[in-house]
Every structure is written in C-alpha cells, then in structure tokens.
Design an enzyme around this catalytic site. Sequence first.
Site, PDB file in Angstrom:
ATOM      1  N   GLN A 221      -1.930  -4.560   4.646  1.00  0.00           N
ATOM      2  CA  GLN A 221      -1.397  -3.499   3.796  1.00  0.00           C
ATOM      3  C   GLN A 221      -0.041  -4.037   3.109  1.00  0.00           C
ATOM      4  O   GLN A 221       0.568  -3.259   2.301  1.00  0.00           O
ATOM      5  CB  GLN A 221      -1.191  -2.169   4.334  1.00  0.00           C
ATOM      6  CG  GLN A 221      -2.591  -1.478   4.823  1.00  0.00           C
ATOM      7  CD  GLN A 221      -2.255  -0.062   5.556  1.00  0.00           C
ATOM      8  OE1 GLN A 221      -3.069   0.036   6.558  1.00  0.00           O
ATOM      9  NE2 GLN A 221      -1.478   0.915   5.008  1.00  0.00           N
ATOM     10  N   ARG A 368      -1.792   7.725   7.748  1.00  0.00           N
ATOM     11  CA  ARG A 368      -2.045   8.475   6.499  1.00  0.00           C
ATOM     12  C   ARG A 368      -1.019   9.777   6.697  1.00  0.00           C
ATOM     13  O   ARG A 368      -1.171  10.925   6.178  1.00  0.00           O
ATOM     14  CB  ARG A 368      -3.246   9.352   6.160  1.00  0.00           C
ATOM     15  CG  ARG A 368      -3.928   9.760   4.879  1.00  0.00           C
ATOM     16  CD  ARG A 368      -5.238   9.745   4.469  1.00  0.00           C
ATOM     17  NE  ARG A 368      -5.393   9.692   3.235  1.00  0.00           N
ATOM     18  CZ  ARG A 368      -6.713   9.833   2.447  1.00  0.00           C
ATOM     19  NH1 ARG A 368      -7.687   9.615   3.262  1.00  0.00           N
ATOM     20  NH2 ARG A 368      -6.708  10.190   1.299  1.00  0.00           N
ATOM     21  N   CYS A 369       0.388   9.356   6.723  1.00  0.00           N
ATOM     22  CA  CYS A 369       1.392  10.192   6.389  1.00  0.00           C
ATOM     23  C   CYS A 369       2.545   9.351   6.481  1.00  0.00           C
ATOM     24  O   CYS A 369       2.620   8.216   6.903  1.00  0.00           O
ATOM     25  CB  CYS A 369       1.499  11.192   7.734  1.00  0.00           C
ATOM     26  SG  CYS A 369       2.346  10.220   9.441  1.00  0.00           S
ATOM     27  N   GLU A 738      -1.496  10.820   1.035  1.00  0.00           N
ATOM     28  CA  GLU A 738      -1.330  11.448   2.651  1.00  0.00           C
ATOM     29  C   GLU A 738      -0.859  12.965   2.676  1.00  0.00           C
ATOM     30  O   GLU A 738      -1.167  13.608   3.740  1.00  0.00           O
ATOM     31  CB  GLU A 738      -0.389  10.550   3.541  1.00  0.00           C
ATOM     32  CG  GLU A 738      -0.677   9.059   3.062  1.00  0.00           C
ATOM     33  CD  GLU A 738       0.648   8.199   3.605  1.00  0.00           C
ATOM     34  OE1 GLU A 738       0.359   7.157   4.221  1.00  0.00           O
ATOM     35  OE2 GLU A 738       1.932   8.702   3.535  1.00  0.00           O
TER      36      GLU A 738
END
Length: 787
Positions: A221, A368-369, A738
């Site tokens: 990523q 996802r935060c 997110e």
Amino acid sequence: MAAETEEIRGIGHSVRRVEDDRFIRGAGNFIDDMHLPGMLYMAILRSPYAHAKLNGIDASGAQALEGVIAVVTGELMAQHNLAWMPTMSGDTQAVLVTDKVRFQGQEVAAVIATDPYVAKDALELIDVDYEPLGVVVSPQQAAAADAPLIRDEKEGQTDNHIYHWEAGDQEATDTAFAQADTVVSLDTWYPRSHPSPLETCGCVADVNPATGQATIYMTSQAPHAIRTVFALVTGLPEEKIRIVSPDLGGGFGNKVPVYPGYVVATAASLLLGHPVKWIEERSENLISTGFARDYHMHGELALEADGTMQGLRVSLDADEGAFFADAQPSKFKVGLFHIVSGSYDLPAAHVTADGYYTNKAPGGVAYRCSFRVTEASYMIERLVQNAAYEIGMDPADFRKKNFIEKDQFPYRSATGFEYDSGDYLGAMDLALEKVGYEQLRKEQAEAREEGRLIGIGLASFTEVVGAGPHKDYDILGLKMNDGAELRVHPTGKAILKISSKTQGQGHETTFAQIVASELGIQPEDIKVMHGDTDNTPYGLGTYASRSTPTVGAATAMVSRKLRDKARKLAAHLLEVSEDDVEFEAGRFTVKGAPDKAVTIQDAAFAAYTNFPDGMEAGLEGVTYYDPPNLTFPFGTYAVVVEVDAETGVWKVDRMVAVDDCGVRINPMIVEGQIHGGLCEGFGIAAMEQITFDEEGNCIGANFLDYLLPTAWETPRFELGATVTPSPHHPIGAKGVGESATVGSPAAFVNAVIDALWPLGVRNIDMPLTSAKVWEAIQAAKAGAASG
C-alpha cells in the site's frame, strides 16, 4: 475552436468505476499472476513455538532434495547484515531468527526451489532444535515482575515495557473529577483482529546481477516508503530499486509494513541471480502479518448532576506483540488514540498509554481506521452509552446535550486536535429520523413487557484522517505528504500519476473526476497511474483514509496550476488580456462575450503548437501537498437488534448509517465504501477474534476459527448523508474509506447491551458471540437471584 462542451462528469457524479471491467472479466494483474523467465520459488519455515531458544538448524535434508536451490537461515542473512530490519515504529525486527523465536509463526528459515511445491515439501526436511521458554500472552502477564524477558537482545531492555505515553491535561482533569457529581467508568478490551484481505501478501523480487537493478513486484500500500526502507535495510542505492505494486486484492492496512518475506526474497534474488517469488498461504497471513487492535482500556467520565460532561480519563495497555512494529506516525506511540474525546465538548481530558512486548505477532496496523481511532471511538461510545443509563438519561438526549455545537468549529479538543468542521447534531437528527427512534423506544417498552429483548444502539463518531502536517506527522522520518503529477497531451487527453496506491477504493475513477472538475476534461479521457515508484511522484501511500485528504488535494492543486497556464494560452488564442478570460466547465470565454470561447482541448493543443513568445511549451506539472491540518469525518449510526434470551443469538433488525465526509467526489463509490466498512464493523462486533492459549498457540489462523461475515450473516444497511465541507481542503473533502469501520462496532455492541441492560448486563467484550451473550445473561440472572 469549439464553443460548447457537454456536461463534465466531475465531482458529485456517480461515474461508473473504470476498474470494474477488468476485474469482473478476471483480467486483473495480481502478484501471483506474475511469471518471469528463470523464476524460482520461496517458502518460509515458521516456528511452532511462541517463545523458544534456537539451538541449531540442520538443513542438510532439505538441501539434498531435488529442485532445492538454497536454504536461507538467519546465520546466512547475518553474514550480509540482513538478520534484523527496522520496523515502522523505529524498533528492530528479526528477518530470520538467529537467537530465539518470539512468537508462533515467526520466520525461521526459507527454501528456494525450482517449484513451489518442492519448496513447501522441503520445509518438512529442515530439523530445528528448539528449547521452549516461558510465554507471555497479555500486557498484564508482560508487566509481572517474574515475566520472561522477550527482547533480551536489546541493550538496556530489562523488562517487557516499551513506552509510556500521555495526552491532555492531567491537572485540569483531576480537578474536574474532584468536582464531579457523578463518575461513570468502564473497563473493556478491544480484542485482536486481522484485516484478512482476499489476497495474501507476496512479492516477486528480480535483482539483475549485471546492472544491480532491483525490481520488486510487491503487495504494498506504500511502495515509495517501502523503496526507501529497502534502500536503508539492504544497502542498495535507492535509484537502483523499483517497487511495483500491481492490482491489490484488498489491503485494509495489512499491506503497509515491510515483512521479512520481502527482504528474504530480495536477498535470495540478489545472491542467486534469479527472480524469486514468495506468496503467503492464508494461515501464514493470519498468524504472522500485521494485526489490529488488542487494547485493554479503562475509561471514566466526570459528570455534573444534569448530565453535562466535565472530564474524561482513559488509560490503556497495548499488546504490541514481539516487536513494536505499529504502522503509525512516529510522534504518537498509540497512533491518534487521543481522539478518544470524540464528538463531545469536554473541558478536560487526560489519556495515558503503556505498550508491552508479548509473544504474539507484531505490527499493529491501521486496519481500516486512522491509526487506532477505531479503538478510541469504541471506548468513548461504549462509555457514553453506559453513562446515559447510569444517570437515567436517554442515550440520544445525553449525546445531544454534550455535542460540540456547529458554531464552535474550528474546535480545539482537550487532547490537542483542532477539529475542522462539523454538524454532529444534524447527523444524529437525521439518523434518529431515518430509524424512527421515538417509535422504536415505545415498541421496545412493549416488547419488554412481553419478555422480548429489543435493543437500540447508537454511536456518534468523529474520525481524524489525512495525516498530516509535516511538522507533526512522519513515519521513520519520512513526512506524510503526497504528490500528484498531471500531463495534458496535445489532443486534450491526460495522464495523472499519483503517489497513493489503490486497493479497491476506485482511485482510477475518482481522481480522474477531480481533474475533470478542475479542467473540464471528461474523466474517461484521463488515465490514472499508481503503484510504480519509477513512474509516480513520491508519497507515503494509502492507509488511514489519506488518499483524498492528501493526494486528492494534490490532484486539485496541480490541476489548478495547469488551468492557470491554460488561461494564458486561451488569452493568446482569443487575442485578449488574460484578465478578460473566464473559465467554467472546460471553456474559456471572454468577459461580456461568452460566444467567443475556446476549450481546454484547444488550449492544450496550443501548448505544443501555438504558444506565446516567452512561454515554456507543454501543459504538465507536479504538486506535493502538505496539508495544513487533518480532516475530521463524522457521523451517527443507529442499530436495532433482538436478542434470544434462551440461546444468546442476536439478530440485527435495522442498521441506519449517516456519514458526513465533506464533499463527495463520487456518491456511488462513497456508498460502496460505507457498505464495506459497515460489514467489517459488524464482523468485528459479532465474530472476528484471534485468540491465544497459555502456550501462545494462535487460535484463529484459518477461516474455520477466524470467522468473517458472509452475505448470509451481514444485515441490510440503510444510508443517509450530511455534507459539511472541510474549510482547508481544496475541494472540501474529508475522506470516507474507514469511517464505517471506526463508528459501527460500538453501535452494534451498544444495541446488544441496550437489550440486556434491564437484566443487569453492563458490558460484553467483542466479539459478541451467541455463547458469550448467553453466558452474560446467565451470570446476570444468577447475580440477581443471589442478590
């Protein structure tokens, strides 16, 4: 010269994702699709023990197997100064073990073979002499005086404590609690979970022995940051390293860190002169790569008699695993957890955190935060919900009473954040209206009289994303800024190169829409490139909802640079002063004479064929964006559940999610992101957990034990939206990828606790399996009977 253009499908249009065509046809290009001439295959031997001294390795049996080219051990890596590597948090992590294993699944050795099955078979022929040691599987055990020392190789490390970190004003908070009429507290654990992307991690390392050029195809990523780290670890010149991250089958933070497999494969390619492929198996991914959460938290609210919040105290113990490898800004030891004050106007707050080494896999990632914001949101929303019950207020009214009000923005929080904009009351009112809150409370009262357990859970979250301003935000010294490079060709078509890396968010569509709005070029005429360090500008990558706040801003800014030059070109073509030229939707017109116009395509052609004297030819540019502040998406989620008291099974009847992410570039993609995040939030609340027995054995290393929600279990989601633009972002966007995972777990848990509160149940730690809910009901009944 054209005088008219069709409607530009830019910001605000639900343009169909251009990526979908190739994915639906099975034409994506993923790591395991890659095959290079002469390629070899790598498999990794992992430790069955959580903590054991390594007395020796006998690899002779594996080396004798036909097809095996080499067996790589920690001793061999040490000869090349590659036995240890830096982590994202500035700690060190073993690449291959040289002294002892520190978690089950740790990398011990690797086999390089001509066939992947031969490499896998050869692992069973490696004989490792382990001497088991004492095991630590929680921060509480790690802090004990007699706990075995996990990081005994670190100079000066005499215990398992890693850090102590604080935020806020302790003195002001102590005063608030001393003067409080009521203090409400909550102890809760946000258990370890795993991002579990559909595609596991892997790479194809290709180091050319003749040129020294290293091309590494990798599931990353953050390819640019990885390239820099690789240069530091391997000693290879950075200009000789090219990281290519092709299509990713999901990331969710799991594909941000550097994993030992990447380093070993690259070293093997360098030593052997052949490309080397390494692809994880599912159990390897679950047991050894970056986990999430694992925070043991205690929270207290100081309240006045009328329910006004005056102070917040939160302390936490973080289970960091065997190496401190969190992917987060260097300055913040627990990420952005100090957003724990949430959406509330708290005069005082104080947060303390301590991190500990344990015999578990390392690498707390922003699953996802945005850097531990999920744990913070969960803590405050569970605490607020329980506090409302304890002081006898409706949970919605209690929140409304204490919200930061719309006219208070920009708002300075008690822990140091400056919230950019918000309308928390507006989002909550919409959520309550959509779910029919008042009527639901009446129906709930009637159901309780019938013996049915109906619960209504709320969560009003504030997220913080887009890290961030260079003075405060870096990873390993690399500033968290990002770039965009834009080139418009003579025919008016364009190429946008971005530093972020898409993993399913639709960047190839949405970033083209930003350019479309700024320049008036249709999005289908704009190619978006990403994931190749040789062909994109430098940046820190895609995680923590950074893409739109940073790269989206850079895209808007570079588009405006080109528009300014195109205006000069248009003035030249129209034979007027630049001050007399106006721009709208891809057309440059003369003030007072709108029929006299040229298009952006006309200006682009002139940039290469008919530009004025003294102007540099071409229409291209690059911008690196350093955000002046973070952005603060927010929202309110409402969940309705029914719990079966006889079995503990709970079912979601309604789920309403109202999100405010500022300006929405592509509403359809935004809604898709929210649906995905809500599904993950439901899974975390209901079923996902990686556990460990007393010997450190990982229970949850496969999808039979680590449960993910399917279409069968996932409830239906009803969405709503408010729009509060960020005042400092070029297009007013805040980020949304997110938010749903940040806000929703507390809403689901609050709904179940709401149903069980009359029975005396005050807390159940996630995941709320039916067995745990049933046990809580039985314990509450037993307590009531004995009382």
